[in-house]
Design a protein around this motif. Structure first.
Motif, PDB file in Angstrom:
ATOM      1  N   GLN A 159       0.809  -1.213   0.000  1.00 62.64           N
ATOM      2  CA  GLN A 159       0.000   0.000   0.000  1.00 62.64           C
ATOM      3  C   GLN A 159       0.847   1.271   0.000  1.00 62.64           C
ATOM      4  O   GLN A 159       0.360   2.359  -0.278  1.00 62.64           O
ATOM      5  N   GLN A 160       2.138   1.121   0.273  1.00 65.34           N
ATOM      6  CA  GLN A 160       3.036   2.276   0.299  1.00 65.34           C
ATOM      7  C   GLN A 160       3.109   2.975  -1.051  1.00 65.34           C
ATOM      8  O   GLN A 160       3.406   4.168  -1.123  1.00 65.34           O
ATOM      9  N   ILE A 161       2.834   2.264  -2.150  1.00 64.73           N
ATOM     10  CA  ILE A 161       2.922   2.889  -3.485  1.00 64.73           C
ATOM     11  C   ILE A 161       1.937   4.040  -3.634  1.00 64.73           C
ATOM     12  O   ILE A 161       2.128   4.911  -4.504  1.00 64.73           O
ATOM     13  N   LEU A 162       0.895   4.073  -2.810  1.00 65.38           N
ATOM     14  CA  LEU A 162      -0.080   5.165  -2.904  1.00 65.38           C
ATOM     15  C   LEU A 162       0.514   6.497  -2.462  1.00 65.38           C
ATOM     16  O   LEU A 162      -0.077   7.548  -2.710  1.00 65.38           O
ATOM     17  N   ARG A 193      -5.654  -2.441   5.667  1.00 68.83           N
ATOM     18  CA  ARG A 193      -6.742  -3.086   4.931  1.00 68.83           C
ATOM     19  C   ARG A 193      -7.477  -2.118   4.018  1.00 68.83           C
ATOM     20  O   ARG A 193      -7.811  -2.450   2.880  1.00 68.83           O
ATOM     21  N   HIS A 194      -7.743  -0.898   4.505  1.00 68.04           N
ATOM     22  CA  HIS A 194      -8.522   0.035   3.694  1.00 68.04           C
ATOM     23  C   HIS A 194      -7.755   0.485   2.453  1.00 68.04           C
ATOM     24  O   HIS A 194      -8.341   0.674   1.393  1.00 68.04           O
ATOM     25  N   LEU A 195      -6.431   0.619   2.561  1.00 70.77           N
ATOM     26  CA  LEU A 195      -5.631   1.025   1.396  1.00 70.77           C
ATOM     27  C   LEU A 195      -5.441  -0.139   0.425  1.00 70.77           C
ATOM     28  O   LEU A 195      -5.507   0.051  -0.799  1.00 70.77           O
ATOM     29  N   MET A 196      -5.195  -1.333   0.961  1.00 68.15           N
ATOM     30  CA  MET A 196      -5.083  -2.505   0.086  1.00 68.15           C
ATOM     31  C   MET A 196      -6.406  -2.768  -0.621  1.00 68.15           C
ATOM     32  O   MET A 196      -6.449  -3.152  -1.799  1.00 68.15           O
ATOM     33  N   GLY A 197      -7.513  -2.534   0.096  1.00 62.90           N
ATOM     34  CA  GLY A 197      -8.814  -2.677  -0.532  1.00 62.90           C
ATOM     35  C   GLY A 197      -9.015  -1.690  -1.656  1.00 62.90           C
ATOM     36  O   GLY A 197      -9.574  -2.026  -2.715  1.00 62.90           O
ATOM     37  N   LYS A 198      -8.537  -0.464  -1.456  1.00 61.14           N
ATOM     38  CA  LYS A 198      -8.646   0.549  -2.506  1.00 61.14           C
ATOM     39  C   LYS A 198      -7.904   0.109  -3.760  1.00 61.14           C
ATOM     40  O   LYS A 198      -8.384   0.272  -4.885  1.00 61.14           O
ATOM     41  N   ILE A 199      -6.729  -0.488  -3.589  1.00 63.55           N
ATOM     42  CA  ILE A 199      -5.915  -0.911  -4.738  1.00 63.55           C
ATOM     43  C   ILE A 199      -6.538  -2.088  -5.470  1.00 63.55           C
ATOM     44  O   ILE A 199      -6.635  -2.089  -6.706  1.00 63.55           O
ATOM     45  N   PHE A 200      -7.006  -3.090  -4.724  1.00 63.31           N
ATOM     46  CA  PHE A 200      -7.353  -4.373  -5.352  1.00 63.31           C
ATOM     47  C   PHE A 200      -8.848  -4.634  -5.521  1.00 63.31           C
ATOM     48  O   PHE A 200      -9.218  -5.521  -6.287  1.00 63.31           O
TER      49      PHE A 200
END
Length: 374
Positions: A159-162, A193-200
């Protein structure tokens, strides 16, 4: 090993607790070409699970495995630097012919690779030092596509790529490379979880439906009782189930914290003696005394409004409805907007976490320390 409760990374299968089902599933999926997203809070054991999978017999000899931790990165330059360094470090022990194959493709950084007295290559670049990250990234993926073995690549804290302001299209770029790189399978591991959810899981994002998602849950208390008793018995010591259950409950089932408490309890238990539940308070105090100054500094450095909200969440333990009137009035906070802004900052600092509307202090030991001082 003097103490079987490891607190600093993966030490081998004999020191690894359970995850039998998750290991089998993950190994089956990645060795059959499925890209994965592995999601869980930090310190529940994602990284150790991946390293454990990479050590399975079906993987060890057949694949090159690369683990790239991008938690400390803030730009595409940093990402490429960490990625390239991790590949070179993994290939070096495998012989000159193997690592030379990587360096021959890595033309953009050839002048930046130095050699030690034994003629082993050394990655001499620091974070932010790469001049043409897009070119180097293309070379890295060219290597993965042409490597003489299939590659398994784990990118940890994905999620760091955001946060890469220098590369607003990084998701689309990586997705394109991933699709074209048939010789490599990817595990994207993340703790937010919320950032990984945004990505995937967002239909408008490049990675939507490009991976299978595995959510990693805490190890069960029954498995930890079995594991702890087995490890104590190996050293002619014992521990009763009530003690392990108390440890598990006290740190909210967070794997790394369980390991640290059991490490101290094992250390304090003499051979041919039993570790009992009345020893847990002493082990907790031993650890919190070590962390006390760090926690005090963290608390002192928080801006006043963030500190007030943080302490309110800590006092409630499992805080619900934190933007509601009752929570705000009960904890003498200010407006909803002030609480919302504070919570956003506390998330960014990894001081709190949220699951299904319940907010808690991220670090269980910090939460235990706060109960002492509040």
């Amino acid at each position: 090993m003097d103490n079987p409760f490891v607190t600093k990374g993966y030490a081998g299968p004999e020191y690894f607790c359970d995850r039998v089902k998750e290991t089998r599933q993950l190994v089956e999926l990645i060795t059959n070409g499925n890209n994965m997203a592995l999601i869980s809070p930090r310190r529940v054991g994602k990284t150790d699970l991946i390293r454990h999978c990479f050590q399975q017999p079906v993987i060890v000899d057949k694949y090159y495995t690369f683990h790239i931790d991008i938690y400390a990165t803030s730009s595409l330059r940093d990402f490429v630097n960490v990625f390239g360094r991790a590949i070179l470090d993994e290939l070096k022990p495998k012989g000159k012919a193997v690592w030379e194959g990587f360096l021959q493709i890595l033309r953009s950084l050839r002048s930046e690779i130095t050699y030690d007295v034994n003629n082993f290559p050394t990655w001499s670049l620091g974070l932010g030092d790469i001049d043409h990250p897009e070119t180097t990234l293309d070379e890295i993926f060219s290597y993965l596509a042409k490597a003489d073995k299939p590659c398994l690549v784990c990118i940890d804290e994905f999620q760091q790529i955001l946060k890469y302001s220098d590369s607003p299209n990084i998701e689309a770029t990586l997705r394109t490379y991933m699709q074209k790189c048939i010789n490599a399978t990817f595990i994207f591991s993340g703790s937010k979880r919320h950032l990984m959810g945004k990505i995937f899981t967002s239909p408008s994002r490049p990675f939507y439906q490009s991976v299978l998602i595995m959510n990693l849950r805490p190890i069960s208390v029954e498995k930890y009782v079995e594991f702890a008793q087995m490890q104590f018995e190996k050293y002619e010591k014992s521990i009763d189930s009530a003690t392990v259950e108390e440890v598990y409950k006290r740190v909210d089932a967070v794997t790394s914290c369980i390991q640290r408490l059991l490490n101290v309890l094992f250390m304090k238990t003499l051979p041919r003696q039993k570790c009992t539940v009345d020893m847990v308070d002493g082990a907790e105090e031993y650890i919190l005394d070590m962390f006390s100054e760090t926690y005090s500094d963290l608390l002192d450095k928080l801006p006043e409004k963030q500190r007030e909200v943080f302490l309110a969440i800590a006092r409630e333990g499992n805080a619900k409805g934190i933007t509601g009137k009752l929570f705000i009035k009960r904890n003498h906070l200010q407006t909803v907007s002030v609480v919302t802004a504070a919570v956003r900052s506390l998330f960014e600092k990894d001081l709190i976490t949220e699951d299904k509307g319940v907010y808690t202090v991220y670090d269980p030991f910090f939460a235990l320390w706060l109960r002492r001082v509040l």
